[in-house]
Enzyme design. Structure first.
Site, PDB file in Angstrom:
ATOM      1  N   CYS A 120       0.820  -1.214   0.000  1.00 20.56           N
ATOM      2  CA  CYS A 120       0.000   0.000   0.000  1.00 20.56           C
ATOM      3  C   CYS A 120       0.850   1.258   0.000  1.00 20.56           C
ATOM      4  O   CYS A 120       0.313   2.365  -0.039  1.00 20.56           O
ATOM      5  CB  CYS A 120      -0.921   0.008   1.222  1.00 20.56           C
ATOM      6  N   GLY A 121       2.158   1.089   0.055  1.00 23.14           N
ATOM      7  CA  GLY A 121       3.049   2.242   0.046  1.00 23.14           C
ATOM      8  C   GLY A 121       3.712   2.515   1.379  1.00 23.14           C
ATOM      9  O   GLY A 121       4.772   3.134   1.443  1.00 23.14           O
TER      10      GLY A 121
END
Length: 244
Positions: free
Chosen positions: A239-240
């Site tokens: 998701c980063g």
């Protein structure tokens, strides 16, 4: 293993930082999860924080770190699109483990984002990455800054995906030390820890979910699927938060 200088390490290029931490990581690989947490608290600078998505196995790292460092800030980045069961799980674990929960959100509400950008998660990899930047990365960066974090604990495991298969116990990310105490645990070890300490999996585990994030980008596992295919339509795994 000697005390590490975060400022000095941050001055180095990424490859040199990895090399500088290699000897320490070799020693940490030989320790168990509890030993890694204890070492980090003794040798790495505070303030200390723990991040959690309150996903399938979240109770493990929450219990593991919190029992050694009670009142450690637990960072949750709330997108506003988590499953109802996730919010219930958050409440349950916060009460059971007496967590010092710190919730961070995007500066724009979920409804406002949809009005401005549409449903970003339906706009391919680029849209998903923008969504994650707004709802995950920026709030986490803000949390680390506001909490004056210098050492960040997280519950990633190599077995979870190919993108995590070669992660070390100790690294530097977003300018702070990042410690992954259970990085080498397999699913059996997770299960045994939960059983030993009277902890539960996320409620959706029993409904066939191997990984849980937002309602619109999480799928149940089906035969033949890899775990990473249950998130973000199989377009990406992370998701980063744990990249960069």
């Amino acid at each position: 293993m000697s005390v590490l200088d975060l400022n000095a390490l941050n001055e180095l290029p990424k490859v040199e930082r990895v090399m500088a931490l290699a000897e320490t990581n070799a020693q940490l690989e030989k320790q168990d999860a509890e030993g890694r947490v204890a070492w980090a608290l003794e040798n790495l600078p505070g303030e200390y924080v723990l991040s959690s998505s309150f996903g399938i196995q979240a109770a493990v790292s929450l219990h593991l770190v919190n029992q050694v460092r009670p009142d450690i800030p637990v960072i949750l980045t709330d997108t506003g699109y988590l499953f109802p069961e996730t919010y219930q799980f958050i409440d349950e674990l916060t009460e059971k483990l007496n967590l010092n929960l710190k919730v961070y959100r995007a500066t724009e509400s979920a409804a406002w984002q949809e009005a401005r950008y549409g449903k970003l998660w339906e706009q391919g990899v680029e849209g998903i990455e923008k969504y994650n930047d707004i709802n995950k990365v920026e709030p986490m960066n803000r949390a680390l800054k506001e909490l004056n974090a210098q050492t960040w604990f997280a519950g990633l495991r190599r077995e979870q995906s190919g993108s995590r298969a070669h992660l070390p116990v100790l690294a530097i990310q977003r300018g702070v030390f990042k410690v992954l105490p259970i990085i080498d645990w397999d699913n059996r070890t997770v299960y045994q820890y939960l059983q030993k300490h009277g902890l539960k999996y996320h409620p959706l585990w029993d409904q066939g979910y191997l990984s849980v994030g937002d309602t619109h980008t999480t799928r149940k596992w089906e035969p033949g699927m890899a775990e990473e295919e249950t998130r973000f339509f199989g377009l990406k795994r992370e998701c980063g938060l744990h990249e960069g």
